[in-house]
Design an enzyme around this catalytic site. Structure first.
Site, PDB file in Angstrom:
ATOM      1  N   ILE A 170       0.786  -0.986  -0.167  1.00  0.00           N
ATOM      2  CA  ILE A 170       0.010  -0.048   0.006  1.00  0.00           C
ATOM      3  C   ILE A 170       0.917   1.158  -0.068  1.00  0.00           C
ATOM      4  O   ILE A 170       0.405   2.201  -0.377  1.00  0.00           O
ATOM      5  CB  ILE A 170      -0.958  -0.106   1.395  1.00  0.00           C
ATOM      6  N   HIS A 183       5.604 -11.889   5.990  1.00  0.00           N
ATOM      7  CA  HIS A 183       5.598 -11.530   4.849  1.00  0.00           C
ATOM      8  C   HIS A 183       6.978 -11.196   4.277  1.00  0.00           C
ATOM      9  O   HIS A 183       7.962 -10.944   4.845  1.00  0.00           O
ATOM     10  CB  HIS A 183       4.777 -10.130   4.702  1.00  0.00           C
TER      11      HIS A 183
HETATM   12  P1  AMP Z   1       7.133  -4.285   7.577  1.00  0.00           P
HETATM   13  O1  AMP Z   1       7.597  -3.113   8.103  1.00  0.00           O
HETATM   14  O2  AMP Z   1       8.237  -5.243   7.186  1.00  0.00           O
HETATM   15  O3  AMP Z   1       6.399  -5.279   8.407  1.00  0.00           O
HETATM   16  O4  AMP Z   1       6.232  -4.223   6.268  1.00  0.00           O
HETATM   17  C1  AMP Z   1       4.942  -4.005   6.279  1.00  0.00           C
HETATM   18  C2  AMP Z   1       4.501  -3.569   5.027  1.00  0.00           C
HETATM   19  O5  AMP Z   1       3.195  -3.773   4.878  1.00  0.00           O
HETATM   20  C3  AMP Z   1       4.736  -2.085   4.714  1.00  0.00           C
HETATM   21  O6  AMP Z   1       5.648  -1.912   3.590  1.00  0.00           O
HETATM   22  C4  AMP Z   1       3.278  -1.325   4.547  1.00  0.00           C
HETATM   23  O7  AMP Z   1       3.359  -0.429   3.570  1.00  0.00           O
HETATM   24  C5  AMP Z   1       2.480  -2.518   4.234  1.00  0.00           C
HETATM   25  N1  AMP Z   1       1.023  -2.579   4.314  1.00  0.00           N
HETATM   26  C6  AMP Z   1       0.582  -2.328   5.670  1.00  0.00           C
HETATM   27  N2  AMP Z   1      -0.851  -2.498   5.394  1.00  0.00           N
HETATM   28  C7  AMP Z   1      -1.109  -2.852   4.220  1.00  0.00           C
HETATM   29  C8  AMP Z   1      -2.361  -3.033   3.462  1.00  0.00           C
HETATM   30  N3  AMP Z   1      -3.428  -2.933   4.026  1.00  0.00           N
HETATM   31  N4  AMP Z   1      -2.094  -3.379   2.130  1.00  0.00           N
HETATM   32  C9  AMP Z   1      -0.873  -3.476   1.565  1.00  0.00           C
HETATM   33  N5  AMP Z   1       0.060  -3.388   2.134  1.00  0.00           N
HETATM   34  C10 AMP Z   1       0.197  -2.838   3.484  1.00  0.00           C
END
Ligand code: AMP
Length: 140
Positions: free
Chosen positions: A34, A103
Protein backbone atom coordinates in the site's frame (compact mmCIF):
# COMPACT_ATOMS: atom_id res chain seq x y z
CA UNK A 1 -2.28 -21.92 13.07
CA UNK A 2 -5.59 -20.01 13.14
CA UNK A 3 -5.98 -16.60 11.56
CA UNK A 4 -5.98 -13.72 14.03
CA UNK A 5 -8.95 -11.40 14.28
CA UNK A 6 -6.83 -8.29 14.89
CA UNK A 7 -4.34 -8.96 12.10
CA UNK A 8 -4.62 -6.77 8.99
CA UNK A 9 -3.11 -9.39 6.67
CA UNK A 10 -5.47 -12.07 8.03
CA UNK A 11 -8.33 -9.69 7.23
CA UNK A 12 -7.01 -9.24 3.68
CA UNK A 13 -6.73 -13.02 3.24
CA UNK A 14 -10.27 -13.49 4.59
CA UNK A 15 -11.51 -10.91 2.05
CA UNK A 16 -12.67 -8.57 4.82
CA UNK A 17 -10.54 -5.70 3.55
CA UNK A 18 -9.41 -5.13 -0.04
CA UNK A 19 -5.97 -5.57 -1.50
CA UNK A 20 -4.39 -5.28 -4.93
CA UNK A 21 -3.83 -8.97 -5.51
CA UNK A 22 -1.39 -10.08 -8.19
CA UNK A 23 -1.42 -13.86 -7.78
CA UNK A 24 -1.70 -16.67 -5.26
CA UNK A 25 -0.93 -20.34 -4.72
CA UNK A 26 -2.17 -22.92 -2.21
CA UNK A 27 -0.13 -21.44 0.65
CA UNK A 28 0.41 -17.78 -0.09
CA UNK A 29 -0.99 -14.64 -1.64
CA UNK A 30 0.88 -11.78 -3.34
CA UNK A 31 -0.46 -8.22 -3.33
CA UNK A 32 0.94 -4.76 -3.96
CA UNK A 33 2.30 -2.89 -0.95
CA UNK A 34 0.00 0.00 0.00
CA UNK A 35 3.01 2.29 0.52
CA UNK A 36 5.45 1.12 -2.16
CA UNK A 37 9.18 1.79 -2.07
CA UNK A 38 9.34 1.30 -5.84
CA UNK A 39 6.99 0.46 -8.72
CA UNK A 40 5.82 -3.13 -8.33
CA UNK A 41 6.77 -3.45 -4.62
CA UNK A 42 4.87 -6.59 -3.66
CA UNK A 43 4.24 -8.46 -0.42
CA UNK A 44 4.07 -12.24 -0.43
CA UNK A 45 2.14 -13.46 2.60
CA UNK A 46 1.31 -16.95 3.91
CA UNK A 47 -2.44 -17.58 4.07
CA UNK A 48 -2.09 -18.92 7.61
CA UNK A 49 -1.00 -16.61 10.40
CA UNK A 50 2.63 -16.90 11.45
CA UNK A 51 4.21 -13.96 13.20
CA UNK A 52 7.54 -14.08 11.43
CA UNK A 53 9.93 -16.00 9.19
CA UNK A 54 11.52 -18.08 11.93
CA UNK A 55 8.17 -19.28 13.32
CA UNK A 56 6.67 -20.06 9.92
CA UNK A 57 5.97 -23.65 8.91
CA UNK A 58 8.06 -25.22 6.11
CA UNK A 59 5.14 -25.68 3.68
CA UNK A 60 4.17 -22.02 3.98
CA UNK A 61 7.80 -20.94 3.61
CA UNK A 62 8.10 -22.96 0.42
CA UNK A 63 4.82 -21.54 -0.84
CA UNK A 64 5.97 -17.99 -0.11
CA UNK A 65 9.39 -18.52 -1.75
CA UNK A 66 7.87 -20.09 -4.83
CA UNK A 67 5.25 -17.36 -5.22
CA UNK A 68 7.86 -14.63 -4.68
CA UNK A 69 9.88 -16.04 -7.55
CA UNK A 70 6.78 -16.05 -9.77
CA UNK A 71 6.08 -12.44 -8.80
CA UNK A 72 9.66 -11.47 -9.67
CA UNK A 73 9.37 -13.20 -13.06
CA UNK A 74 6.07 -11.44 -13.75
CA UNK A 75 7.55 -8.04 -12.89
CA UNK A 76 10.74 -8.74 -14.86
CA UNK A 77 8.76 -9.64 -17.98
CA UNK A 78 6.40 -6.69 -17.66
CA UNK A 79 6.87 -3.20 -19.05
CA UNK A 80 8.14 -2.13 -15.59
CA UNK A 81 11.54 -3.58 -16.54
CA UNK A 82 13.47 -3.30 -13.27
CA UNK A 83 17.23 -3.85 -13.25
CA UNK A 84 17.21 -6.01 -10.12
CA UNK A 85 15.33 -6.89 -6.92
CA UNK A 86 15.72 -6.76 -3.18
CA UNK A 87 14.03 -9.62 -1.33
CA UNK A 88 13.47 -8.84 2.31
CA UNK A 89 11.74 -9.99 5.48
CA UNK A 90 11.94 -7.99 8.70
CA UNK A 91 11.61 -9.90 11.96
CA UNK A 92 10.83 -8.02 15.17
CA UNK A 93 10.05 -4.37 15.79
CA UNK A 94 13.75 -3.57 16.21
CA UNK A 95 14.38 -4.92 12.72
CA UNK A 96 11.59 -2.80 11.22
CA UNK A 97 8.69 -5.26 11.26
CA UNK A 98 5.42 -3.34 11.44
CA UNK A 99 2.88 -5.99 10.50
CA UNK A 100 3.22 -9.03 12.77
CA UNK A 101 2.12 -11.53 10.13
CA UNK A 102 5.11 -12.96 8.27
CA UNK A 103 5.58 -11.40 4.85
CA UNK A 104 8.26 -11.32 2.21
CA UNK A 105 8.94 -8.09 0.34
CA UNK A 106 9.72 -8.27 -3.38
CA UNK A 107 11.13 -4.83 -4.17
CA UNK A 108 12.07 -4.04 -7.76
CA UNK A 109 15.24 -1.99 -8.11
CA UNK A 110 15.48 0.51 -10.97
CA UNK A 111 18.45 2.73 -10.14
CA UNK A 112 21.26 2.44 -7.60
CA UNK A 113 20.10 5.41 -5.53
CA UNK A 114 16.35 4.71 -5.48
CA UNK A 115 14.15 2.05 -3.96
CA UNK A 116 15.50 -0.13 -1.19
CA UNK A 117 18.95 0.99 -0.07
CA UNK A 118 20.97 -1.27 2.12
CA UNK A 119 23.28 0.24 4.71
CA UNK A 120 25.44 -1.42 7.33
CA UNK A 121 26.77 -0.23 10.64
CA UNK A 122 29.20 -2.86 11.82
CA UNK A 123 29.27 -3.49 15.57
CA UNK A 124 31.11 -6.66 16.40
CA UNK A 125 31.45 -7.78 20.02
CA UNK A 126 32.76 -11.28 19.48
CA UNK A 127 35.36 -12.81 17.21
CA UNK A 128 33.99 -15.01 14.44
CA UNK A 129 35.61 -18.11 15.97
CA UNK A 130 33.93 -17.34 19.32
CA UNK A 131 30.54 -17.09 17.58
CA UNK A 132 31.21 -20.35 15.76
CA UNK A 133 31.91 -22.03 19.11
CA UNK A 134 28.69 -20.64 20.64
CA UNK A 135 26.60 -21.81 17.73
CA UNK A 136 28.09 -25.26 17.35
CA UNK A 137 28.92 -26.25 20.94
CA UNK A 138 25.70 -28.29 21.37
CA UNK A 139 26.12 -30.07 18.06
CA UNK A 140 26.07 -33.87 18.31
P1 AMP B 1 7.18 -4.44 7.56
O1 AMP B 1 7.71 -3.13 8.02
O2 AMP B 1 8.26 -5.35 7.02
O3 AMP B 1 6.33 -5.13 8.60
O4 AMP B 1 6.27 -4.14 6.31
C1 AMP B 1 4.89 -3.94 6.39
C2 AMP B 1 4.47 -3.49 5.03
O5 AMP B 1 3.08 -3.68 4.91
C3 AMP B 1 4.74 -2.01 4.76
O6 AMP B 1 5.56 -1.89 3.60
C4 AMP B 1 3.34 -1.43 4.55
O7 AMP B 1 3.30 -0.43 3.58
C5 AMP B 1 2.56 -2.65 4.14
N1 AMP B 1 1.11 -2.61 4.40
C6 AMP B 1 0.50 -2.31 5.57
N2 AMP B 1 -0.84 -2.40 5.44
C7 AMP B 1 -1.07 -2.78 4.16
C8 AMP B 1 -2.25 -3.05 3.41
N3 AMP B 1 -3.48 -2.93 3.95
N4 AMP B 1 -2.13 -3.42 2.13
C9 AMP B 1 -0.91 -3.53 1.57
N5 AMP B 1 0.25 -3.30 2.22
C10 AMP B 1 0.17 -2.92 3.51
Amino acid sequence: MKNKSNCIFCKIIAGEIPCKKIMENKYAIAFLDINPISDGHTLVVPKKHYENYSSCNDNELKGVASLARQVAKLIKNSSLKPNGFNYLSNEGTIAGQEVMHYHFHVIPKYTKDDGFILTYKNKINKKVDEVLKILTSNKK
